[in-house]
Scaffold this motif. Structure first.
Motif, PDB file in Angstrom:
ATOM      1  N   VAL A 215       0.840  -1.207   0.000  1.00  0.00           N
ATOM      2  CA  VAL A 215       0.000   0.000   0.000  1.00  0.00           C
ATOM      3  C   VAL A 215       0.873   1.255   0.000  1.00  0.00           C
ATOM      4  O   VAL A 215       2.071   1.191   0.291  1.00  0.00           O
ATOM      5  CB  VAL A 215      -0.938   0.018   1.231  1.00  0.00           C
ATOM      6  CG1 VAL A 215      -1.915  -1.142   1.170  1.00  0.00           C
ATOM      7  CG2 VAL A 215      -0.149   0.011   2.541  1.00  0.00           C
ATOM      8  N   PRO A 216       0.291   2.413  -0.324  1.00  0.00           N
ATOM      9  CA  PRO A 216       1.065   3.665  -0.275  1.00  0.00           C
ATOM     10  C   PRO A 216       1.655   3.922   1.113  1.00  0.00           C
ATOM     11  O   PRO A 216       1.111   3.461   2.133  1.00  0.00           O
ATOM     12  CB  PRO A 216       0.009   4.731  -0.624  1.00  0.00           C
ATOM     13  CG  PRO A 216      -1.003   4.005  -1.443  1.00  0.00           C
ATOM     14  CD  PRO A 216      -1.071   2.627  -0.859  1.00  0.00           C
ATOM     15  N   ASP A 217       2.769   4.639   1.130  1.00  0.00           N
ATOM     16  CA  ASP A 217       3.475   4.939   2.385  1.00  0.00           C
ATOM     17  C   ASP A 217       2.771   6.104   3.097  1.00  0.00           C
ATOM     18  O   ASP A 217       3.236   7.240   3.091  1.00  0.00           O
ATOM     19  CB  ASP A 217       4.940   5.289   2.077  1.00  0.00           C
ATOM     20  CG  ASP A 217       5.778   5.425   3.345  1.00  0.00           C
ATOM     21  OD1 ASP A 217       5.305   4.979   4.414  1.00  0.00           O
ATOM     22  OD2 ASP A 217       6.894   5.976   3.273  1.00  0.00           O
ATOM     23  N   GLU A 218       1.648   5.775   3.701  1.00  0.00           N
ATOM     24  CA  GLU A 218       0.806   6.776   4.350  1.00  0.00           C
ATOM     25  C   GLU A 218       0.187   6.112   5.578  1.00  0.00           C
ATOM     26  O   GLU A 218      -0.126   4.921   5.564  1.00  0.00           O
ATOM     27  CB  GLU A 218      -0.259   7.243   3.337  1.00  0.00           C
ATOM     28  CG  GLU A 218      -1.091   8.430   3.749  1.00  0.00           C
ATOM     29  CD  GLU A 218      -2.302   8.007   4.558  1.00  0.00           C
ATOM     30  OE1 GLU A 218      -2.716   8.788   5.431  1.00  0.00           O
ATOM     31  OE2 GLU A 218      -2.820   6.898   4.337  1.00  0.00           O
ATOM     32  N   ASN A 219       0.036   6.866   6.655  1.00  0.00           N
ATOM     33  CA  ASN A 219      -0.305   6.277   7.961  1.00  0.00           C
ATOM     34  C   ASN A 219      -1.581   5.439   7.956  1.00  0.00           C
ATOM     35  O   ASN A 219      -1.607   4.341   8.522  1.00  0.00           O
ATOM     36  CB  ASN A 219      -0.410   7.367   9.028  1.00  0.00           C
ATOM     37  CG  ASN A 219       0.941   7.941   9.400  1.00  0.00           C
ATOM     38  OD1 ASN A 219       1.980   7.324   9.132  1.00  0.00           O
ATOM     39  ND2 ASN A 219       0.959   9.120  10.001  1.00  0.00           N
ATOM     40  N   LEU A 220      -2.649   5.945   7.346  1.00  0.00           N
ATOM     41  CA  LEU A 220      -3.919   5.210   7.360  1.00  0.00           C
ATOM     42  C   LEU A 220      -3.802   3.910   6.570  1.00  0.00           C
ATOM     43  O   LEU A 220      -4.267   2.855   7.017  1.00  0.00           O
ATOM     44  CB  LEU A 220      -5.041   6.094   6.803  1.00  0.00           C
ATOM     45  CG  LEU A 220      -6.452   5.508   6.863  1.00  0.00           C
ATOM     46  CD1 LEU A 220      -6.867   5.171   8.290  1.00  0.00           C
ATOM     47  CD2 LEU A 220      -7.460   6.480   6.219  1.00  0.00           C
ATOM     48  N   TRP A 221      -3.158   3.978   5.404  1.00  0.00           N
ATOM     49  CA  TRP A 221      -2.951   2.760   4.619  1.00  0.00           C
ATOM     50  C   TRP A 221      -2.103   1.749   5.392  1.00  0.00           C
ATOM     51  O   TRP A 221      -2.406   0.551   5.410  1.00  0.00           O
ATOM     52  CB  TRP A 221      -2.274   3.090   3.292  1.00  0.00           C
ATOM     53  CG  TRP A 221      -3.193   3.497   2.195  1.00  0.00           C
ATOM     54  CD1 TRP A 221      -3.195   4.678   1.515  1.00  0.00           C
ATOM     55  CD2 TRP A 221      -4.241   2.717   1.601  1.00  0.00           C
ATOM     56  NE1 TRP A 221      -4.174   4.686   0.548  1.00  0.00           N
ATOM     57  CE2 TRP A 221      -4.833   3.498   0.579  1.00  0.00           C
ATOM     58  CE3 TRP A 221      -4.744   1.430   1.848  1.00  0.00           C
ATOM     59  CZ2 TRP A 221      -5.892   3.035  -0.202  1.00  0.00           C
ATOM     60  CZ3 TRP A 221      -5.801   0.970   1.069  1.00  0.00           C
ATOM     61  CH2 TRP A 221      -6.360   1.762   0.066  1.00  0.00           C
ATOM     62  N   LYS A 222      -1.035   2.236   6.016  1.00  0.00           N
ATOM     63  CA  LYS A 222      -0.148   1.334   6.773  1.00  0.00           C
ATOM     64  C   LYS A 222      -0.888   0.699   7.946  1.00  0.00           C
ATOM     65  O   LYS A 222      -0.668  -0.472   8.276  1.00  0.00           O
ATOM     66  CB  LYS A 222       1.089   2.100   7.267  1.00  0.00           C
ATOM     67  CG  LYS A 222       2.047   2.517   6.158  1.00  0.00           C
ATOM     68  CD  LYS A 222       2.642   1.309   5.466  1.00  0.00           C
ATOM     69  CE  LYS A 222       3.691   1.696   4.438  1.00  0.00           C
ATOM     70  NZ  LYS A 222       4.184   0.523   3.685  1.00  0.00           N
ATOM     71  N   TYR A 223      -1.769   1.457   8.583  1.00  0.00           N
ATOM     72  CA  TYR A 223      -2.573   0.919   9.686  1.00  0.00           C
ATOM     73  C   TYR A 223      -3.404  -0.266   9.193  1.00  0.00           C
ATOM     74  O   TYR A 223      -3.402  -1.343   9.805  1.00  0.00           O
ATOM     75  CB  TYR A 223      -3.492   2.003  10.265  1.00  0.00           C
ATOM     76  CG  TYR A 223      -4.581   1.444  11.143  1.00  0.00           C
ATOM     77  CD1 TYR A 223      -4.329   1.082  12.470  1.00  0.00           C
ATOM     78  CD2 TYR A 223      -5.865   1.235  10.635  1.00  0.00           C
ATOM     79  CE1 TYR A 223      -5.330   0.530  13.260  1.00  0.00           C
ATOM     80  CE2 TYR A 223      -6.868   0.693  11.422  1.00  0.00           C
ATOM     81  CZ  TYR A 223      -6.593   0.337  12.738  1.00  0.00           C
ATOM     82  OH  TYR A 223      -7.583  -0.214  13.513  1.00  0.00           O
ATOM     83  N   PHE A 224      -4.119  -0.072   8.085  1.00  0.00           N
ATOM     84  CA  PHE A 224      -4.976  -1.145   7.581  1.00  0.00           C
ATOM     85  C   PHE A 224      -4.155  -2.348   7.105  1.00  0.00           C
ATOM     86  O   PHE A 224      -4.549  -3.496   7.333  1.00  0.00           O
ATOM     87  CB  PHE A 224      -5.867  -0.629   6.445  1.00  0.00           C
ATOM     88  CG  PHE A 224      -7.104   0.084   6.925  1.00  0.00           C
ATOM     89  CD1 PHE A 224      -8.010  -0.554   7.758  1.00  0.00           C
ATOM     90  CD2 PHE A 224      -7.370   1.391   6.544  1.00  0.00           C
ATOM     91  CE1 PHE A 224      -9.165   0.089   8.209  1.00  0.00           C
ATOM     92  CE2 PHE A 224      -8.513   2.043   6.990  1.00  0.00           C
ATOM     93  CZ  PHE A 224      -9.417   1.384   7.830  1.00  0.00           C
ATOM     94  N   GLU A 225      -3.009  -2.105   6.473  1.00  0.00           N
ATOM     95  CA  GLU A 225      -2.169  -3.220   6.035  1.00  0.00           C
ATOM     96  C   GLU A 225      -1.693  -4.031   7.230  1.00  0.00           C
ATOM     97  O   GLU A 225      -1.685  -5.264   7.199  1.00  0.00           O
ATOM     98  CB  GLU A 225      -0.979  -2.691   5.228  1.00  0.00           C
ATOM     99  CG  GLU A 225      -0.145  -3.809   4.592  1.00  0.00           C
ATOM    100  CD  GLU A 225       0.918  -3.278   3.662  1.00  0.00           C
ATOM    101  OE1 GLU A 225       0.980  -3.734   2.513  1.00  0.00           O
ATOM    102  OE2 GLU A 225       1.701  -2.405   4.084  1.00  0.00           O
ATOM    103  N   THR A 226      -1.320  -3.349   8.309  1.00  0.00           N
ATOM    104  CA  THR A 226      -0.879  -4.036   9.521  1.00  0.00           C
ATOM    105  C   THR A 226      -1.999  -4.867  10.126  1.00  0.00           C
ATOM    106  O   THR A 226      -1.802  -6.018  10.532  1.00  0.00           O
ATOM    107  CB  THR A 226      -0.365  -2.997  10.566  1.00  0.00           C
ATOM    108  OG1 THR A 226       0.718  -2.278   9.995  1.00  0.00           O
ATOM    109  CG2 THR A 226       0.103  -3.689  11.831  1.00  0.00           C
ATOM    110  N   VAL A 227      -3.206  -4.300  10.187  1.00  0.00           N
ATOM    111  CA  VAL A 227      -4.363  -5.019  10.732  1.00  0.00           C
ATOM    112  C   VAL A 227      -4.604  -6.325   9.946  1.00  0.00           C
ATOM    113  O   VAL A 227      -4.784  -7.393  10.538  1.00  0.00           O
ATOM    114  CB  VAL A 227      -5.627  -4.138  10.686  1.00  0.00           C
ATOM    115  CG1 VAL A 227      -6.900  -4.967  10.964  1.00  0.00           C
ATOM    116  CG2 VAL A 227      -5.524  -3.016  11.706  1.00  0.00           C
ATOM    117  N   ILE A 228      -4.578  -6.238   8.624  1.00  0.00           N
ATOM    118  CA  ILE A 228      -4.823  -7.429   7.798  1.00  0.00           C
ATOM    119  C   ILE A 228      -3.682  -8.437   7.937  1.00  0.00           C
ATOM    120  O   ILE A 228      -3.913  -9.647   8.057  1.00  0.00           O
ATOM    121  CB  ILE A 228      -5.002  -7.014   6.313  1.00  0.00           C
ATOM    122  CG1 ILE A 228      -6.208  -6.092   6.144  1.00  0.00           C
ATOM    123  CG2 ILE A 228      -5.148  -8.249   5.432  1.00  0.00           C
ATOM    124  CD1 ILE A 228      -7.541  -6.636   6.594  1.00  0.00           C
TER     125      ILE A 228
END
Length: 232
Positions: A215-228
């Motif tokens: 995902v793009p290097d952006e906090n919200l995207w990184k949050y969701f990638e980590t959750v998944i």
């Protein structure tokens, strides 16, 4: 000077890159250098080819969208990939960060869309409308944060702005997508739609290929990638 490409997969016939938001896949009226030319320059340099290296555009992503894009390096690869796409033997999965949760946790959406060329926008209509085309996708609700919701979308057809308009039609507006109802843009002009993965049978080797784009290097995207990732 060319920007560095985020290459996810490459062989003799195809090359797959992770498109950044703001990049265009193919040349348009803006005159900005498209990814297809960036890749041609990269291939000419890599293989020391005189002139332009062949690059065939297999499919496109909207400019504010990020993620997996596939190009052909040979005419043979392009012709066969075009057949695979036409026969819907390619699986495209997207992640969409939306402002509201859908009424159903998962569903298959079928609509008829027409494109207003002047506005560069698509609308949901009925099937008898002049120029209407059938659009179909499936989605699953897969994660949430304190303010936003993550959907995984699988495309079954490839229509203009299809995911954006079909999700907006059920009240799931994509974050940053002011064209389809978001109250404000994202700071970088992107919308929170990411082409997460492509799966298909290779056009020449016939091996099964699956490519996933970070995902793009952006906090919200990184949050969701980590959750998944923590679930898997």
């Amino acid at each position: 000077m060319n920007k560095p490409l985020d290459i996810l997969y490459e062989d003799n016939h195809i090359i797959i890159v992770n498109k950044k938001t703001g990049d265009i896949v193919q040349g348009d009226k803006t005159g900005d250098k498209p990814l297809s030319e960036e890749i041609s320059d990269y291939l000419s340099d890599k293989y020391q080819k005189p002139g332009k290296a062949f690059v065939g555009v297999v499919h496109r992503l909207d400019r504010p969208v990020s993620g997996v894009v596939l190009f052909a390096k040979t005419s043979k690869g392009l012709n066969r990939m075009n057949e695979i796409v036409k026969e819907r033997r390619i699986q495209k999965r997207y992640w969409a960060i939306v402002l509201s949760a859908p009424a159903k946790k998962e569903d298959r959406l079928v609509n008829y869309l027409y494109k207003n060329e002047k506005q560069n926008k698509s609308y949901v209509t009925d099937e008898n409308h002049l120029g209407a085309t059938r659009a179909e996708l499936s989605y699953k609700y897969i994660a949430f944060s304190d303010k936003y919701h993550l959907l995984e979308v699988e495309l079954h057809t490839g229509r203009h702005h299809q995911i954006r308009v079909q999700l907006s039609n059920i009240g799931c507006i994509i974050k940053g997508d002011v064209k389809y109802g978001a109250p404000r843009t994202n700071p970088d002009g992107s919308i929170c739609l990411h082409a997460r993965s492509l799966s298909f049978e290779h056009p020449v080797s016939h091996l099964q290929i699956k490519v996933e784009a970070p995902v793009p290097d952006e906090n919200l995207w990184k949050y969701f990638e980590t959750v998944i990732n923590e679930r898997s």
